[in-house]
Design an enzyme around this catalytic site. Structure first.
Site, PDB file in Angstrom:
ATOM      1  N   CYS A 102       1.164  -1.482   0.441  1.00 51.03           N
ATOM      2  CA  CYS A 102      -0.324  -0.235   0.549  1.00 51.03           C
ATOM      3  C   CYS A 102       0.802   0.942   0.020  1.00 51.03           C
ATOM      4  O   CYS A 102       0.181   2.577   0.574  1.00 51.03           O
ATOM      5  CB  CYS A 102      -0.763  -0.103   1.940  1.00 51.03           C
ATOM      6  N   GLN A 103       2.247   0.910  -0.164  1.00 51.36           N
ATOM      7  CA  GLN A 103       2.930   2.713  -0.323  1.00 51.36           C
ATOM      8  C   GLN A 103       2.421   3.195  -1.415  1.00 51.36           C
ATOM      9  O   GLN A 103       2.109   4.861  -0.479  1.00 51.36           O
ATOM     10  CB  GLN A 103       4.056   2.058  -0.143  1.00 51.36           C
TER      11      GLN A 103
END
Length: 378
Positions: free
Chosen positions: A86-87
Site C-alpha cells: 500500500c505504499q
C-alpha cells in the site's frame, strides 16, 4: 461447542506474519502464507512452523495452485485474508497513484473470484479509501459487492489493545448467500473497540508505551540483550553527536526545534520542513506513534527512546506492534525493522478474526442443520 482452530484461513501478502498470528490467536488454522519477500518469509516460517509457505509473485498464483497446496475448495467454509502492498496510498512517505504495487489489490480480487471464499478480510492504509487511492478503492468495493456483503472503515489499532496510534482501513466481506442464510441483515460485521483514550465503562484505557516496553532491560546505542524469554532486543548504534542531540531534545520535552543551533541539522533549519517528528522522543504515557519500516532509526520518525539515549530496539518496536515476546524476527536490523513496520498488528488482526470466526460458526451450524434436514426428508 466451538472447536479451536476449526476453521481454515489463507493469508495472501503475509509478510512476517502479523495477520496470521492474530488470526491464529482468534482460533483459525492458517493453511497457507503467500509472499514474495524472502527475508519476511524466513521470519514467517520460523514462527508459523505448521503453516505452508509459498514464495511467489501473486500475479503467478492461481486459485487452483492454492487448492493443490491446501486442499481448500470453493465449497468450503474458509477465510481468504490479504493485505496488498500500500505504499502508493500511504500518508507516510511518497504517495504515488501510479505505483505498480497499487494494482496488486486486483490480484487479490482475482483470487477471491477464483476461490469464492465464504469470508474475506483486507487491511490497508486509510489513504486507499480517502486519499489518492480513493478511485481505485471504489472500483475494488464495487467488484467485491457483486458477490459479497462488504463493510469497511478506518480503525485505530489503539482501540483494540495495540500500544500505538495506527489508523488502518479494514474491510470485512461475507459472501451474499452466506449472509442471507445466517440472517445477518443490517448487523455490523467489523470488530467493536475494546479500548478507549479516556477511561469509560465497558472499555479498557489505551495501552501506553510505558506499559508496553519499560520492563525490558536497559540498552546503550548499539547494544543488545538476549535470554531465554527475550529475543531481538537490540538497538542501532548512534554517533556521539546524535546521542547528544537526543539528550538535549529530551530536555526540551522531545521538541527538536528547541535544541542548540550547533546540534540542529541543516535540513531542519529550513522553513516549512516536513517530517517534524524525526529525531523526536516518544511520549511514554501515550500509545506510540505509527510504527513504520524506519521504527528503529531516530532519523525516520519520533522513535527516540523515552529515557535511554538511543532509538527503539527491535523487540520494543515489535511490542508496540503487539507481537508477543515469543515471536522472533529473522534478518539484519533493516530487514527486521521493515518486517515489523509492514506488519498488521496481531491484536488488530485478532479482533477481526474473532468477529469473522463467530459468523463462520453460525454458517457451519446452518450447513450442518441443512444437511440433517436433507437426510431426514429422504
Amino acid at each position: 461447542m466451538i472447536l479451536f482452530m476449526r476453521f481454515k484461513a489463507i493469508d495472501l501478502f503475509c509478510g512476517a506474519g502479523g495477520l496470521s498470528v492474530g488470526l491464529r490467536k482468534s482460533g483459525f488454522n492458517i493453511c497457507l502464507g503467500v509472499d514474495i519477500d524472502k527475508a519476511a518469509l524466513e521470519t514467517y516460517k520460523y514462527n508459523l512452523k505448521r503453516t505452508k509457505v509459498l514464495k511467489e509473485d501473486i500475479k503467478n498464483v492461481t486459485g487452483e495452485d492454492i487448492t493443490k497446496l491446501t486442499g481448500i475448495k470453493k465449497s468450503d467454509n474458509f477465510l481468504l485474508a490479504g493485505c496488498p502492498p500500500c505504499q502508493g496510498f500511504s500518508n507516510l512517505g511518497k504517495r504515488n497513484i501510479d505505483d505498480e504495487k497499487n494494482e496488486l489489490v486486483y490480484e487479490y480480487i482475482r483470487i477471491i473470484n477464483e476461490l469464492e471464499p465464504t469470508f474475506i478480510l483486507m487491511e490497508n492504509v486509510p489513504g486507499m479509501s480517502t486519499g489518492i487511492g480513493k478511485e481505485i478503492f471504489k472500483k475494488v468495493v464495487k467488484k467485491l459487492e457483486a458477490m459479497y456483503y462488504v463493510e469497511h472503515n478506518t480503525l485505530n489499532a489503539a482501540d483494540y489493545g495495540v500500544p500505538q496510534i495506527r489508523k488502518r482501513l479494514v474491510l470485512h466481506g461475507i459472501r451474499k448467500d452466506v449472509y442471507e442464510n445466517i440472517g445477518l441483515e443490517r448487523k455490523k460485521i467489523l470488530p467493536m473497540p475494546t479500548h478507549s483514550k479516556e477511561r469509560k465503562k465497558g472499555y479498557k484505557k489505551w495501552i501506553t508505551v510505558r506499559e508496553a516496553i519499560f520492563d525490558l532491560p536497559e540498552l546503550e546505542a548499539g547494544g543488545s540483550y538476549e535470554d531465554e524469554m527475550i529475543k531481538n532486543h537490540k538497538a542501532r548504534n548512534l554517533s556521539e553527536t546524535n546521542i547528544n542531540r537526543l539528550r538535549e531534545i529530551r530536555l526540551h520535552d522531545g521538541n527538536r526545534k528547541m535544541i542548540s543551533e550547533e546540534l540542529q541539522l541543516k535540513c531542519h533549519k529550513k522553513k516549512n520542513v516536513s517530517y517534524t517528528d524525526t529525531y523526536g522522543i516518544i511520549n511514554p504515557d501515550k500509545p506510540a506513534p505509527t510504527i513504520t519500516s524506519g521504527c528503529t532509526a531516530i532519523s525516520k520518525g519520533r522513535y527516540g527512546h523515552p529515557t535511554q539515549d538511543r532509538g527503539l530496539s527491535i523487540r520494543e518496536a515489535a511490542r508496540l506492534q503487539s507481537f508477543d515476546d515469543k515471536f522472533e524476527f529473522i534478518g539484519n536490523m533493516g530487514e527486521m525493522s521493515l518486517q515489523i513496520g509492514n506488519a498488521v498488528p496481531p491484536k488488530l488482526a485478532q479482533a477481526s478474526g474473532k468477529v469473522i470466526r463467530n459468523f463462520m460458526e453460525l454458517y457451519q451450524k446452518y450447513l450442518e442443520e441443512n444437511s440433517r434436514n436433507m437426510i431426514t426428508s429422504r
